[in-house]
Design a protein around this motif. Structure first.
Motif, PDB file in Angstrom:
ATOM      1  N   GLU A 278       0.829  -1.198   0.000  1.00 32.51           N
ATOM      2  CA  GLU A 278       0.000   0.000   0.000  1.00 32.51           C
ATOM      3  C   GLU A 278       0.868   1.255   0.000  1.00 32.51           C
ATOM      4  O   GLU A 278       0.628   2.197  -0.768  1.00 32.51           O
ATOM      5  CB  GLU A 278      -0.925  -0.008   1.217  1.00 32.51           C
ATOM      6  N   ALA A 279       1.888   1.264   0.850  1.00 30.10           N
ATOM      7  CA  ALA A 279       2.763   2.435   0.908  1.00 30.10           C
ATOM      8  C   ALA A 279       3.510   2.645  -0.403  1.00 30.10           C
ATOM      9  O   ALA A 279       3.678   3.784  -0.859  1.00 30.10           O
ATOM     10  CB  ALA A 279       3.760   2.273   2.059  1.00 30.10           C
ATOM     11  N   ALA A 280       3.931   1.535  -1.028  1.00 30.70           N
ATOM     12  CA  ALA A 280       4.711   1.654  -2.260  1.00 30.70           C
ATOM     13  C   ALA A 280       3.886   2.224  -3.410  1.00 30.70           C
ATOM     14  O   ALA A 280       4.354   3.096  -4.148  1.00 30.70           O
ATOM     15  CB  ALA A 280       5.283   0.289  -2.649  1.00 30.70           C
ATOM     16  N   VAL A 281       2.659   1.747  -3.567  1.00 31.40           N
ATOM     17  CA  VAL A 281       1.864   2.231  -4.703  1.00 31.40           C
ATOM     18  C   VAL A 281       1.398   3.661  -4.471  1.00 31.40           C
ATOM     19  O   VAL A 281       1.264   4.445  -5.418  1.00 31.40           O
ATOM     20  CB  VAL A 281       0.672   1.288  -4.994  1.00 31.40           C
ATOM     21  N   VAL A 282       1.151   4.024  -3.217  1.00 34.94           N
ATOM     22  CA  VAL A 282       0.798   5.417  -2.932  1.00 34.94           C
ATOM     23  C   VAL A 282       1.989   6.325  -3.209  1.00 34.94           C
ATOM     24  O   VAL A 282       1.850   7.406  -3.793  1.00 34.94           O
ATOM     25  CB  VAL A 282       0.319   5.563  -1.470  1.00 34.94           C
ATOM     26  N   ARG A 283       3.176   5.878  -2.796  1.00 34.12           N
ATOM     27  CA  ARG A 283       4.382   6.673  -3.038  1.00 34.12           C
ATOM     28  C   ARG A 283       4.648   6.842  -4.525  1.00 34.12           C
ATOM     29  O   ARG A 283       5.032   7.921  -5.000  1.00 34.12           O
ATOM     30  CB  ARG A 283       5.576   6.026  -2.352  1.00 34.12           C
ATOM     31  N   LEU A 284       4.430   5.772  -5.288  1.00 36.09           N
ATOM     32  CA  LEU A 284       4.612   5.857  -6.743  1.00 36.09           C
ATOM     33  C   LEU A 284       3.695   6.913  -7.351  1.00 36.09           C
ATOM     34  O   LEU A 284       4.113   7.727  -8.176  1.00 36.09           O
ATOM     35  CB  LEU A 284       4.333   4.495  -7.387  1.00 36.09           C
ATOM     36  N   ALA A 285       2.436   6.884  -6.942  1.00 39.68           N
ATOM     37  CA  ALA A 285       1.476   7.839  -7.497  1.00 39.68           C
ATOM     38  C   ALA A 285       1.821   9.267  -7.111  1.00 39.68           C
ATOM     39  O   ALA A 285       1.577  10.203  -7.873  1.00 39.68           O
ATOM     40  CB  ALA A 285       0.065   7.490  -7.017  1.00 39.68           C
ATOM     41  N   ARG A 286       2.414   9.421  -5.933  1.00 38.38           N
ATOM     42  CA  ARG A 286       2.766  10.759  -5.461  1.00 38.38           C
ATOM     43  C   ARG A 286       4.028  11.292  -6.129  1.00 38.38           C
ATOM     44  O   ARG A 286       4.133  12.482  -6.460  1.00 38.38           O
ATOM     45  CB  ARG A 286       2.964  10.730  -3.945  1.00 38.38           C
ATOM     46  N   ASP A 287       5.014  10.397  -6.341  1.00 40.91           N
ATOM     47  CA  ASP A 287       6.345  10.844  -6.777  1.00 40.91           C
ATOM     48  C   ASP A 287       6.555  10.791  -8.281  1.00 40.91           C
ATOM     49  O   ASP A 287       7.481  11.417  -8.796  1.00 40.91           O
ATOM     50  CB  ASP A 287       7.435   9.995  -6.102  1.00 40.91           C
TER      51      ASP A 287
END
Length: 399
Positions: free
Chosen positions: A80-89
């Motif tokens: 969950e953290a990884a895909v959210v970070r991808l979308a943000r960065d």
């Protein structure tokens, strides 16, 4: 880029060709800016390195990796953290998630579809399973091939392969060049029986046109729990038999397209555990899938039986509602108005579906009929292999 990014979820056994597919998509999807998240079970993310090597990317440039665990279970929070970070960065058009070969696709899909910060950012486009077609056929063949059988961890490989196919929108029959025409026909039939709505594509080295996988919009979040062929067979049978308020020994659904048939059996009657276990162990190899709920004589717990090729498991699913105190029983029934209910036996029933190719339907019907027992019959737990405690799971037959 739109506010919601489509995501393709990959599943498939170890060595089936998922990483090869990812590299193929990275090199051929010229009009789509892909982000890839890969996961390996080791402390070093070998798959991430292979994706980076194949696409001339650094591991930290367009590829986010999770290591030392399976993203469908113990690393769920990290996913969950990884895909959210991808979308943000990063800015990209489409996300491809390649989990470990022992991952189940359903929990991963739920992360993207349930109400969460992930679901607000992504929309599942399709679940794609990559099959090592020769290995897949080996799991359901008459010939023992010990070097190719076995488990991933404690999970029988055949069981995992079946569930990955059942939850797929697209199935790549990879390594097709290693199969004869007859073998490919059988593979297509098996896939069609397990998941009638899946699109099957024969591939070599996972080579497929990107537009056949990306942007297909095949995934239906509301149907994820109803996709498998065995559930559909039971559902169809429920409609035809008035919600199972009346018993029927067998009902067969032929499938002219795939050459696969399914047989459903429903009785508000328990089975003798010893005889039922013997029946299960003797199922022909042409039965590729059997699943359902079983009323075991002398046992107040619902038992789910799951057979996939040579593997058979039984799991307790809590008590039958009919066995609960009257107050609890009525509360459950009021909350579940569609619950099948027999005047004498309540919700206790044996309800199974068998899916296979060219199997003897009469033998299945006769074999099951011989397992039924009187409602008050009971065998000692020491004489049969079925679980008796809530939440317990046992292997009836190992591959």
């Amino acid at each position: 880029m739109s506010d919601v990014t489509p995501v393709t979820l990959l599943s498939g056994s170890l060595g089936a060709g998922k990483t090869t597919l990812v590299n193929h998509l990275l090199s051929t999807a010229d009009d789509t800016d892909l982000a890839v998240l890969v996961n390996d079970m080791g402390t070093v993310n070998v798959d991430a390195e292979l994706v980076a090597d194949g696409s001339e990317l650094d591991v930290d440039d367009g590829v986010a990796e999770l290591s030392n665990g399976c993203i469908c279970c113990e690393l769920q929070d990290d996913l969950e953290a990884a895909v959210v970070r991808l979308a943000r960065d990063r800015s990209f058009d489409h996300l491809v998630v390649e989990p470990s070969g022992i991952s189940e696709p359903a929990p991963i899909a739920r992360l993207f579809t349930t109400e969460s910060r992930v679901a607000a950012l992504y929309d599942v486009d399709a679940v794609v399973t990559v099959l090592d077609t020769p290995l897949f056929l080996d799991q359901f063949s008459d010939t023992e091939t010990p070097e190719r059988r076995g488990t991933d961890g404690d999970r029988p490989l055949s069981d995992l392969l079946v569930e990955q196919v059942e939850l797929s929108n697209v199935v790549l029959l990879n390594k097709a060049d290693q199969c004869t025409d007859d073998e490919l026909t059988r593979a297509r039939s098996l896939v069609g029986g397990l998941q009638p709505d899946a699109t099957g594509i024969e591939t070599t080295f996972s080579a497929v046109e990107p537009d056949r996988l990306l942007g297909s919009d095949r995934f239906d979040a509301t149907a994820i729990e109803e996709l498998p062929g065995w559930k559909r067979a039971l559902s169809d049978d429920a409609v035809e038999h008035d919600n199972h308020t009346e018993d029927h020994d067998a009902h067969t659904h032929p499938d002219e397209v795939y050459g696969v048939s399914s047989t459903t059996i429903c009785r508000h009657q328990p089975v003798s555990p010893a005889q039922f276990a013997s029946f299960l162990r003797g199922l022909p190899t042409t039965v590729i899938r059997a699943k359902g709920t079983v009323w075991i004589a002398g046992n107040d717990n619902r038992i789910t039986v799951s057979q996939a090729g040579p593997s058979i498991r039984a799991t307790t699913q809590g008590p039958w509602i009919a066995t609960l105190p009257a107050v609890d029983r009525e509360m459950y029934r009021s909350n579940r108005p569609d619950l099948p209910w027999h005047e004498e036996h309540g919700d206790r029933r044996t309800e199974l579906v068998f899916i296979g190719t060219d199997y003897d339907e009469t033998a299945i019907e006769t074999g099951m009929a011989d397992t039924f027992a009187d409602a008050d019959a009971a065998d000692s737990p020491e004489t049969h292999p079925f679980p008796t405690d809530d939440g317990e799971e046992v292997i009836i037959k190992a591959p």
